[in-house]
Motif scaffolding. Structure first.
Motif, PDB file in Angstrom:
ATOM      1  N   LEU A   1       2.531 -12.537  35.647  1.00 34.51           N
ATOM      2  CA  LEU A   1       2.417 -11.364  36.604  1.00 34.51           C
ATOM      3  C   LEU A   1       1.033 -11.494  37.269  1.00 34.51           C
ATOM      4  CD1 LEU A   1       3.116  -8.828  33.433  1.00 34.51           C
ATOM      5  CD2 LEU A   1       4.707  -9.605  34.951  1.00 34.51           C
ATOM      6  N   ARG A   2       1.037 -10.702  38.170  1.00 32.93           N
ATOM      7  CA  ARG A   2      -0.183 -10.740  39.161  1.00 32.93           C
ATOM      8  C   ARG A   2      -0.059  -9.420  39.996  1.00 32.93           C
ATOM      9  NH1 ARG A   2       0.035 -15.188  42.863  1.00 32.93           N
ATOM     10  NH2 ARG A   2      -0.235 -16.413  41.175  1.00 32.93           N
ATOM     11  N   PRO A   3      -0.412  -8.161  38.975  1.00 27.16           N
ATOM     12  CA  PRO A   3      -0.503  -6.951  39.520  1.00 27.16           C
ATOM     13  C   PRO A   3      -1.780  -6.642  40.448  1.00 27.16           C
ATOM     14  CG  PRO A   3      -1.061  -6.786  37.280  1.00 27.16           C
ATOM     15  CD  PRO A   3      -0.682  -8.197  37.476  1.00 27.16           C
ATOM     16  N   VAL A   4      -1.519  -6.290  41.681  1.00 33.77           N
ATOM     17  CA  VAL A   4      -2.781  -5.864  42.637  1.00 33.77           C
ATOM     18  C   VAL A   4      -3.124  -4.453  42.534  1.00 33.77           C
ATOM     19  CG1 VAL A   4      -3.324  -6.065  45.078  1.00 33.77           C
ATOM     20  CG2 VAL A   4      -1.777  -7.765  44.209  1.00 33.77           C
ATOM     21  N   GLY A   5      -4.448  -4.588  42.106  1.00 35.15           N
ATOM     22  CA  GLY A   5      -5.038  -2.918  42.045  1.00 35.15           C
ATOM     23  C   GLY A   5      -6.716  -3.091  41.900  1.00 35.15           C
ATOM     24  N   THR A   6      -7.202  -2.121  41.481  1.00 38.39           N
ATOM     25  CA  THR A   6      -8.593  -2.100  41.396  1.00 38.39           C
ATOM     26  C   THR A   6      -8.772  -2.452  39.957  1.00 38.39           C
ATOM     27  OG1 THR A   6      -8.601   0.281  40.321  1.00 38.39           O
ATOM     28  CG2 THR A   6      -8.779  -0.223  42.852  1.00 38.39           C
TER      29      THR A   6
END
Length: 178
Positions: free
Chosen positions: A75-80
């Motif tokens: 997984l590579r979720p993009v967020g702060t």
């Protein structure tokens, strides 16, 4: 390289997104915060999609069939940084169990009253189902805040605990006034 594909699902069509060899998105088509078209993403029919997207479809199919409780995808979720800290807590909630926004805030060492901030980060989770934001409820046990719609949240919880009801699930929480 960015990739995407659409797959069918029992709760509606699902958009899968990946970058290189990691999954970056699982979205119900039309959900709140549904991503806009990304001109740099290469969209494929699932049969021609990169391996990570085919594996995601296979594991989601197994999940919906009641044959998978844990996902093994990169997984590579993009967020702060804050959002990612909340999402890291979500993957720790076991299959078939629930947690509350307040308890997650407590575990993160946040000030009292931070449950709403946790809820906002939870709602922005870009990898629905795999990062199980549906397993989080209010401290009162209410099904609140699911970007895919409360009917889907309820269905996902029922899929994971078919013989029990939400009030029974609430017994799993030791809310202590949170």
């Amino acid at each position: 390289m960015k990739y995407c594909t659409l797959i069918p699902g029992p709760l509606g069509e699902i958009l899968l997104r990946a970058e290189d060899d990691a999954l970056t998105g699982v979205f119900f088509v039309g959900q709140k915060y549904f991503p806009s078209a990304d001109a740099s993403a290469h969209c494929y029919p699932i049969a021609d999609a990169p391996r990570v997207l085919r594996e995601a479809q296979q594991q989601l199919d197994e999940y919906f069939a009641g044959e998978r409780e844990r996902f093994t995808l990169r997984l590579r979720p993009v967020g702060t940084a804050f959002q990612r800290s909340v999402w890291d807590q979500l993957v720790k909630i076991p299959f078939g169990e629930i947690d509350s926004y307040g308890r997650i805030a407590q575990r993160l060492g946040l000030a009292a009253g931070s449950a709403r901030a946790v809820g906002a980060a939870n709602g922005r989770n870009p990898i629905s189902i795999v990062v199980p934001c549906h397993r989080v409820v209010s401290s009162a046990g209410d099904l609140t805040g699911y970007a895919g719609g409360l009917h889907r949240k309820e269905a996902l919880l029922a899929l994971e605990r078919p013989r029990s009801t939400l009030p029974r699930q609430m017994e799993l929480l030791d809310l202590g006034g949170v």
